[in-house]
Enzyme design. Structure first.
Site, PDB file in Angstrom:
ATOM      1  N   ASP A 261     -26.647  17.503  85.811  1.00 43.18           N
ATOM      2  CA  ASP A 261     -26.854  17.119  87.206  1.00 43.18           C
ATOM      3  C   ASP A 261     -27.792  15.913  87.300  1.00 43.18           C
ATOM      4  O   ASP A 261     -28.921  15.957  86.802  1.00 43.18           O
ATOM      5  CB  ASP A 261     -27.465  18.351  87.921  1.00 43.18           C
ATOM      6  CG  ASP A 261     -27.404  18.262  89.417  1.00 43.18           C
ATOM      7  OD1 ASP A 261     -27.078  17.184  89.948  1.00 43.18           O
ATOM      8  OD2 ASP A 261     -27.711  19.282  90.067  1.00 43.18           O
ATOM      9  N   ASP A 321     -23.433  18.672  97.927  1.00 41.48           N
ATOM     10  CA  ASP A 321     -23.438  20.134  97.798  1.00 41.48           C
ATOM     11  C   ASP A 321     -22.669  20.813  98.923  1.00 41.48           C
ATOM     12  O   ASP A 321     -22.860  20.487 100.104  1.00 41.48           O
ATOM     13  CB  ASP A 321     -24.869  20.658  97.816  1.00 41.48           C
ATOM     14  CG  ASP A 321     -25.615  20.321  96.540  1.00 41.48           C
ATOM     15  OD1 ASP A 321     -25.104  19.504  95.745  1.00 41.48           O
ATOM     16  OD2 ASP A 321     -26.705  20.866  96.335  1.00 41.48           O
TER      17      ASP A 321
HETATM   18  C1  GLA Z   1     -27.888  19.963  92.942  1.00 37.03           C
HETATM   19  C2  GLA Z   1     -26.457  20.383  92.632  1.00 37.03           C
HETATM   20  C3  GLA Z   1     -26.269  21.847  93.003  1.00 37.03           C
HETATM   21  C4  GLA Z   1     -27.265  22.698  92.233  1.00 37.03           C
HETATM   22  C5  GLA Z   1     -28.685  22.230  92.520  1.00 37.03           C
HETATM   23  C6  GLA Z   1     -29.705  22.930  91.647  1.00 37.03           C
HETATM   24  O1  GLA Z   1     -28.142  19.953  94.310  1.00 37.03           O
HETATM   25  O2  GLA Z   1     -25.541  19.567  93.322  1.00 37.03           O
HETATM   26  O3  GLA Z   1     -24.940  22.254  92.709  1.00 37.03           O
HETATM   27  O4  GLA Z   1     -26.983  22.623  90.873  1.00 37.03           O
HETATM   28  O5  GLA Z   1     -28.815  20.829  92.289  1.00 37.03           O
HETATM   29  O6  GLA Z   1     -30.989  22.441  91.839  1.00 37.03           O
END
Ligand code: GLA
Length: 497
Positions: A261, A321
């Protein structure tokens, strides 16, 4: 947590609407250092806020351990609210108090005082990314990965015991046998690095190798999470500068899937450097010799669909997200659409994990969610509590006919054609048939008609099946009509003679 790195201007509109009228109070203007509680690895949480108030409006920058974001917001009296990205809710709310600010960020309390130089967040030495080359494919994910991920429901409340009981439930509920084999731990598992630089789990995960052994003993696979930046989105230590070492650690634990990520990598690298930065971990994973599915998470930046496969990735997020709402789910679907030409066996566009069963959409909406993920060949990573699924949730997640559309070996990604409030998605299948979904975007039930002539079938209709009704249906006069509820879907599999 921090797709915040991608700041959104729409957030301003939502945020302003939350505070009714300007009032008079002290100013939030300042360069503030806020300290909160502790991360699960014992490290203190710290945030730097640079805010400028003009009238009742606030603009600024927030530097968090997991990355930076722009914020917009409002002040009323001494109360302020700040939004960072296209969410309806502010993620920071607080009050101006004597000598500082009291605020809560994602529900955690912080006290902010004027920042000094000593408060600056640690920024490690810049490491130039490698020059580009193509990473050989790992041969995994011939069909979109299926499994479960901890983030959507549990966020930081995930630990060894919960993962074990979830693995048990993946078996007892029939999820594993339906194809959901990856059990993926998302952010907040991380501890600190030991003297040799090895990343250790925090107290919530006492023995990662033992956990992997347990998950494997159930016929499942274990996934983990990190970031190419120095910190994950949740602020935990991440892989920056430790790519080879972390890949080896993950392989030694028996990890089968890595979600990687972007998060704080955005404080060191530019969008143009996404590819070489992700390539570095692609190389490191390949060098371990262990088959590890490689999942990129950088919210669709930099046309990832065009180069994701070249860094050895099997899937890449195309969106910010998801949350458990119709608007969020459909926003992600819209962002998935332009990536259609780039899906195929071994490399998939990922509009984020499923929210089915988390309780804030209707069953019709969840059926649409599942259908659109299947039609767009998206990974199916359940994000609910598999231990306590209702029959309705089971009937959606475990619909084997819909799963078969997602897992079709041809690996095509459907695209939509809009007709008023109805949107028709067509996905060619390996057996020469097609899957057709008609989604009703409107607020009232509507009549959908599917014409066989528009389906580009190899011949006349031999048979057709409604995959949610689990019933064969007849095309009469070359067409099939049905009523589709608001936000619902008609999903057919049509076979040619
Ligand atoms: C980001 C990702 C999410 C999750 C969070 C965890 O926002 O897009 O899917 O993994 O981080 O902190």
């Amino acid at each position: 947590m921090l797709a915040a790195v991608v700041a959104s201007t729409t957030a301003l509109l939502f945020c302003v609407a939350l505070v009714a009228a300007p009032g008079y109070g002290q100013s939030v203007t300042g360069h503030w250092a806020a300290r909160g509680g502790k991360l699960d690895n014992g490290e203190a949480k710290k945030v730097i806020l640079d805010l400028t108030q003009t009238g009742s409006d606030v603009k600024g920058k927030i530097a968090m351990m997991g990355g930076d974001t722009d914020v917009n917001g409002t002040v009323k009296g001494s109360h302020f609210e700040l939004c960072g990205f296209g969410d309806k809710k502010p993620f920071i709310v607080g009050d101006v108090v004597s000598g500082g600010l009291h605020l809560t960020m994602w529900g955690d309390p912080y006290v902010a005082k004027p920042a000094t130089q000593a408060d600056a967040l640690h920024k490690p030495r810049y490491i130039a990314p490698p020059s580009l080359h193509e990473v050989a494919g790992n041969g995994l994910a011939k069909t979109p990965p299926m499994g479960w991920n901890s983030w959507n429901l549990f966020e930081s409340k995930i630990d060894d015991q919960t993962v074990r009981t979830m693995a048990d439930a993946m078996v007892s509920s029939g999820m594993r046998d339906a194809g959901y084999i990856y059990v993926n731990i998302d952010d907040t598992w991380e501890g600190v690095r030991d003297a040799k630089g090895n990343l250790r789990p925090n107290h919530k995960f006492p023995d990662m190798k033992a956990l992997a052994d347990y998950v494997h003993s159930k016929g499942l696979k274990l996934g983990i999470y990190s970031s190419p930046g120095p910190r994950t989105c949740g602020g935990y230590p991440a892989t920056y500068g430790h790519e080879t070492q972390d890949a080896k650690t993950f392989a030694a634990w028996g990890i089968d899937y890595l979600k990687y990520d972007w998060c704080s990598a955005g404080t060191l690298y530019k969008t143009e450097q996404l590819q070489p930065v992700y390539q570095k971990m692609g190389d490191a994973l390949e060098a371990t010799g262990r088959p590890i599915v490689y999942s990129l998470c950088e919210y669709g930046m930099g046309n990832v669909e065009k180069w994701g496969a070249k860094v050895g990735a099997n899937l890449w997020r195309t969106t910010g997200d998801i949350n458990d709402s119709w608007e969020s789910m459909m926003r992600n679907v819209v962002q998935q659409v332009p990536t259609a030409p780039y899906a195929g066996p071994g490399h998939w566009n990922d509009p984020d994990m499923l929210e089915i069963g988390n309780g804030h959409m209707t069953d019709d909406e969840y059926r649409t969610h599942m259908s659109l993920w299947a039609l767009t060949s998206a990974p199916l990573l359940a994000g609910n509590d598999v231990r306590t699924m209702t029959d309705a949730t089971k009937a959606i997640l475990l619909n084997k006919e819909v799963i078969a559309i997602d897992q079709d070996p041809l690996g095509k990604q459907a695209s939509p054609v809009k007709n008023g409030e109805l949107e028709m998605w067509t996905k060619p299948l390996a057996d020469g048939g097609v899957a057709v979904g008609v989604v009703n975007l409107g607020s009232a039930a509507a009549q959908a008609t599917v014409n066989a002539s528009g389906l580009q079938l190899g011949g006349a209709v031999k048979s057709a099946r409604d995959l949610w009704a689990h019933a064969d249906v007849e095309f009469t006069g070359g067409a099939y009509s049905a009523t589709v509820p608001s936000h619902g879907v008609l999903l057919l599999k049509v076979s040619a003679k």
